[in-house]
Scaffold this motif. Sequence first.
Motif, PDB file in Angstrom:
ATOM      1  N   SER A 121     -38.693 -38.018 -23.283  1.00 34.07           N
ATOM      2  CA  SER A 121     -38.517 -36.449 -23.619  1.00 34.07           C
ATOM      3  C   SER A 121     -40.071 -36.159 -22.954  1.00 34.07           C
ATOM      4  N   ILE A 122     -40.444 -36.928 -22.581  1.00 40.77           N
ATOM      5  CA  ILE A 122     -41.380 -37.224 -21.410  1.00 40.77           C
ATOM      6  C   ILE A 122     -41.657 -37.304 -20.188  1.00 40.77           C
ATOM      7  N   HIS A 123     -40.833 -37.718 -19.851  1.00 37.08           N
ATOM      8  CA  HIS A 123     -40.238 -38.662 -18.723  1.00 37.08           C
ATOM      9  C   HIS A 123     -40.345 -37.628 -17.236  1.00 37.08           C
ATOM     10  N   LYS A 124     -40.248 -36.301 -17.311  1.00 37.63           N
ATOM     11  CA  LYS A 124     -40.754 -35.605 -16.181  1.00 37.63           C
ATOM     12  C   LYS A 124     -42.384 -35.818 -16.069  1.00 37.63           C
ATOM     13  N   MET A 125     -43.003 -35.169 -16.960  1.00 39.20           N
ATOM     14  CA  MET A 125     -44.468 -35.717 -17.383  1.00 39.20           C
ATOM     15  C   MET A 125     -44.642 -37.054 -16.357  1.00 39.20           C
ATOM     16  N   ILE A 126     -44.042 -37.815 -16.658  1.00 34.77           N
ATOM     17  CA  ILE A 126     -44.469 -39.237 -16.560  1.00 34.77           C
ATOM     18  C   ILE A 126     -43.827 -39.703 -14.956  1.00 34.77           C
ATOM     19  N   ARG A 127     -42.287 -39.523 -14.079  1.00 29.96           N
ATOM     20  CA  ARG A 127     -42.567 -39.281 -12.765  1.00 29.96           C
ATOM     21  C   ARG A 127     -42.829 -37.947 -12.005  1.00 29.96           C
ATOM     22  N   GLU A 128     -42.912 -37.304 -11.943  1.00 30.07           N
ATOM     23  CA  GLU A 128     -43.064 -35.771 -11.313  1.00 30.07           C
ATOM     24  C   GLU A 128     -44.684 -35.715 -12.000  1.00 30.07           C
ATOM     25  N   ASP A 129     -45.202 -35.672 -12.573  1.00 26.75           N
ATOM     26  CA  ASP A 129     -46.252 -35.118 -13.442  1.00 26.75           C
ATOM     27  C   ASP A 129     -47.427 -36.466 -12.633  1.00 26.75           C
ATOM     28  N   GLY A 130     -47.592 -37.730 -12.963  1.00 26.21           N
ATOM     29  CA  GLY A 130     -47.824 -38.641 -12.605  1.00 26.21           C
ATOM     30  C   GLY A 130     -48.146 -39.348 -13.763  1.00 26.21           C
TER      31      GLY A 130
END
Length: 330
Positions: free
Chosen positions: A58-67
């Motif tokens: 659910s937070i993969h974008k935070m991790i992959r895109e936002d660092g």
Amino acid sequence: MKRRNFIRNSSQAGFAVSLLGMYACKENKKTETTSTEAASSVEKVTAPFFQLSLAQWSIHKMIREDGVDPYTFAEKAKNWGFTGLEYVSQLYNPELSDANYSDEAMAAFVEKSNTEAKKHGMENVLIMIDGQGNLAVNDEAERNETVEKHKKWVDAAAAMGCHAIRVNLNGSMVPEEWQASAIDGLTKLSTYAKTKNINVLVENHGGLSSNGALHAAVMKAVDLDNCGTLPDFGNFCITRNEDWTCNLEYDKYKGVAELMPYAKAVSAKSNDFDDEGNAIGIDYVKMMQMVKDAGYTGFIGVEYEGSILNEEAGIKATKDLMLKVAKELS
């Protein structure tokens, strides 16, 4: 004797005051007890029949895109009102993949994850494993290699106090071939996992694993008490087109009903929501009723994959919907 002497030596007025005080005290205690019992009763009625966990995807974008550091997972989940954590192995790459999943790298992952979970009072529930090979591939040598790669994750799950790992059952698209290979791969991995007190769970996650009837038939054939399913409300696309749109989709309600008898975890998938807060394309009341009817009372993991709401808002919207539905079904 002291009590008798006290009564004998007290004036009538003083005795009356004492009686009144004692009576008032008893009444207050009775009222407090009644209020406590009432509050407890309300809690029992309104508490959901499941526990809330958060799928790290659910937070993969935070991790992959936002660092965002994946090790802040426990802190974020705690702040959003969850009690359980469902880790995703691929979100710790390239840290782990660059080290070829060495014993040292895996030990560091376990230690850091445990430290954060303990710090925030969270429970490690399971680890979702991706990118470690195909457990239902026809080639036996490749299948055996995949089993070996998954053993590191079984060990990690045990060291983290998880109850399970989630695996993918990728392989042939010919039903008979897929079933035979799936049964072999799962049996080998589950037999090892049993020695570590870990469950091996298969999610409907594309290919023939998203065919509920075939998936359930594999579970019946494996027939090990630590091998089960992780029904996902939305992952019932069997084949996709080149643009990733679904070409062949299995009926999601039929699929969940077929997988729930073997379920040891459940994934509440969501994408977008209407103005009333309901998930578009998934009838949560129908899904949650099936989960409840199956007698399931464990963790249900929120897995938001939408793009209209940001990840935090989508996670909260899914959680709110689950709790709303739970009240309707109580």
